[in-house]
Design a protein around this motif. Structure first.
Motif, short mmCIF file in Angstrom:
data_model
loop_
_atom_site.label_atom_id
_atom_site.label_comp_id
_atom_site.label_asym_id
_atom_site.label_seq_id
_atom_site.Cartn_x
_atom_site.Cartn_y
_atom_site.Cartn_z
N ASP A 98 0.82 -1.21 0.00
CA ASP A 98 0.00 0.00 0.00
C ASP A 98 0.85 1.26 0.00
N LYS A 99 2.01 1.21 0.66
CA LYS A 99 2.90 2.35 0.56
C LYS A 99 4.04 1.96 -0.37
N GLY B 210 5.23 10.06 -5.59
CA GLY B 210 4.55 8.91 -5.00
C GLY B 210 3.97 7.96 -6.05
N GLN C 6 5.13 4.13 -6.93
CA GLN C 6 4.26 2.96 -6.90
C GLN C 6 4.35 2.18 -8.22
N SER D 98 9.41 -1.76 6.10
CA SER D 98 8.91 -1.94 4.74
C SER D 98 10.03 -2.33 3.77
#
Lengths: 251, 281
Positions: free
Chosen positions: A92-93, A150, A154, B167
């Motif tokens: 998700d990040k 961002g 992704q 992460s």
């Protein structure tokens, strides 16, 4: 259509708390399955079982079976590194590694033994093109991946997953916190990818699920409430709870 | 009003700590510099002839010994400390970490004279019997120091490794990397500034350690010929001779202190620069 992943009576508990109970599900090959449901309904957990990333959590108990091309991936002694090469994941990040764009993409293939520079370059270009990022970064492959926006990060993560040439791609709310244009680009990317990949998309955005997926699973408190084609679920849901969720009456 | 007063008082106290450091630096330099100029910087730093009562003030054998002892301690200590840090931060189950980490940190609390004593009683005879030489040696000092710097390097490295975002680890594992590949290619890389800082702080501690080194190093005034030679470090020299030194001799010991001071400053400043540079990247 052929089944790529089959989930049989899958239950998952963590610290004696049920997260998933007796889920039965099928993911068709070369299609997009959407998993939707309110927070804490077990969506992410289900996704993380598909590539055994759930192994990182201590004190878990898994029951049931998950088959990938007929092979039970929950059996002890399974080579998880090889499984994760076949089943890629996007979080998700966006988490680019603190390296250059090229190195981010070459990381996976190098791990799996591809050393030839020419072959790596081909893979990097092909994956970036598939993720629709190539035109934006082709002149600065050696810059740090942390400098990208961002949305670009992704798509870089999607490209990085593609560079491993997986069979299945898991996406955990890939457009979380992205602007509408980046979101659109990623949705378009997914559409073009499903021709040759099996995709599982977890999303909190009901409309995104309706727009992009072929089939939908609706989870509530760890239970599979409804599973069917996207068209059916969004026009004639069988369960009232599904109807309530879709029309925004809770969740 | 009261607020301002407290603020000012705290400020004053904070600056007094810096003041102490400044005073110390000024005093050491004031006492030591004249003798360096008197015998000449070149003679002082590069001559091995140290006979302070006869007017010979060459500290080069001690500089070399200090550096070798420190490098030796690094060669032995850094791999150990990093292995500890990686194990504790990544592999060891929670129950083991809870016991092991405080134990390693306890090593830092043991007085250095105890290390020296154990060195003399246990380590020195072992070296003498199995490797030859007098036993009191560069090697003995390096081994003792390696153990003494273990807690410093280990605990700072653990913090650096734990500070790497989870992460990164997840991302790498999801790409099919094994745990060790993830540690080697992602975690250690992301934690490297912290680890380098840890190593440099360990070096500063090693080069400054006195008591344990005096007890096991043999303190001979010679350039070391082998790891088994007895050596005298800069710190040992000051501690051994301070009691009876006077005049130029006393000043020369302060000058030895200047050399140490410069070494430690260089270590600390480079640790700061490295940390900052990598953080920016």
């Amino acid at each position: 259509m052929a089944a790529k992943i089959v989930v049989k009576d899958l239950s998952f508990s963590y610290n004696h708390q049920r997260v998933l109970s007796a889920v039965n599900l099928m993911v068709e090959a070369d299609s997009i399955l959407g998993i939707m449901g309110p927070a804490k309904s077990g969506k992410t957990t289900l996704l993380r079982i598909f590539n055994r990333l759930c192994d990182l959590i201590p004190h878990v108990r898994i029951e049931g079976e998950v088959f990938l091309d007929g092979e039970n991936i929950l059996r002890p002694g399974l080579n998880v590194d090889r499984l994760r090469k076949r089943v890629g994941m996007v979080f998700d990040k966006p988490v680019p590694l603190p390296r250059s764009i090229f190195e981010n993409l070459a990381y996976g293939p190098r791990l799996h033994g591809i050393k030839d520079k020419k072959r790596l370059e081909e893979l990097v270009e092909r994956s970036l093109r598939l993720a629709q990022l190539w035109d934006e970064v082709k002149d600065r492959l050696n810059e740090s991946a942390m400098k990208l926006s961002g949305g670009q990060q992704q798509r870089l993560c999607i490209a990085r997953t593609l560079a491993m040439e997986p069979e299945v791609i898991l996406l955990d709310e890939p457009t979380y916190g992205l602007d509408p244009i980046s979101t659109l680009k990623i949705e378009q990317t997914l559409q073009s990818l499903k021709e040759s990949y099996t995709i599982v998309l977890v999303s909190n955005n009901t409309w995104q699920v309706a727009r992009t997926t072929d089939n939908v699973a609706f989870l509530l408190m760890g239970e599979l409430i409804e599973y069917g084609s996207t068209h059916e679920i969004f026009t004639v849901p069988k369960d009232k709870r599904t109807d309530d969720y879709i029309s925004g009456r809770f969740g | 009003m009261k607020e301002k007063l407290i603020e000012k008082t705290l400020m004053l106290l904070a600056f007094s700590a810096i003041g102490a450091l400044l005073l110390m630096a000024v005093f050491i330099f004031k006492e030591g510099m004249p003798i360096i100029f008197k015998v000449g910087i070149k003679n002082f730093l590069f001559s091995t002839h140290w006979a302070p009562t006869k007017g010979h003030f060459g500290v080069s054998s001690m500089i070399v010994s200090s550096l070798f002892v420190t490098i030796g301690a690094m060669i032995i200590g850094v791999p150990l400390a990093l292995a500890c840090a990686i194990t504790l931060a990544e592999f060891a189950p929670q129950r083991v970490t809870v016991i092991l980490k405080p134990t390693i940190e306890l090593l830092a609390g043991i007085p250095s004279v105890v290390y020296g004593f154990l060195g003399v009683v246990l380590l020195v005879p072992l070296i003498r019997d199995y490797l030859g030489g007098p036993g009191l040696s560069l090697l003995a000092a390096s081994i003792i120091l390696a153990i003494m710097i273990l807690p410093t390097i280990t605990s700072i490295s653990i913090d650096a490794i734990k500070a790497v975002p989870y992460s990164y680890k997840e991302g790498s594992l999801a790409l099919g990397a094994t745990h060790w590949q993830t540690i080697r290619m992602v975690i250690l890389k992301a934690a490297r500034s912290g680890i380098i800082t840890a190593i440099i702080l360990g070096m500063a501690r090693a080069i400054g350690e006195t008591m344990a080194v005096i007890m096991v190093a043999g303190n001979a005034l010679r350039l070391p010929q082998s790891p088994l030679s007895p050596v005298r470090t800069l710190t040992s020299n000051i501690a051994l001779e301070m009691g009876y030194a006077a005049g130029d001799h006393r000043a020369a010991l302060f000058a030895t202190g200047i050399v140490l001071f410069v070494f430690i400053m260089v270590f600390n400043v480079s640790a700061n620069i490295i940390t900052k540079r990598w953080r920016r990247e």
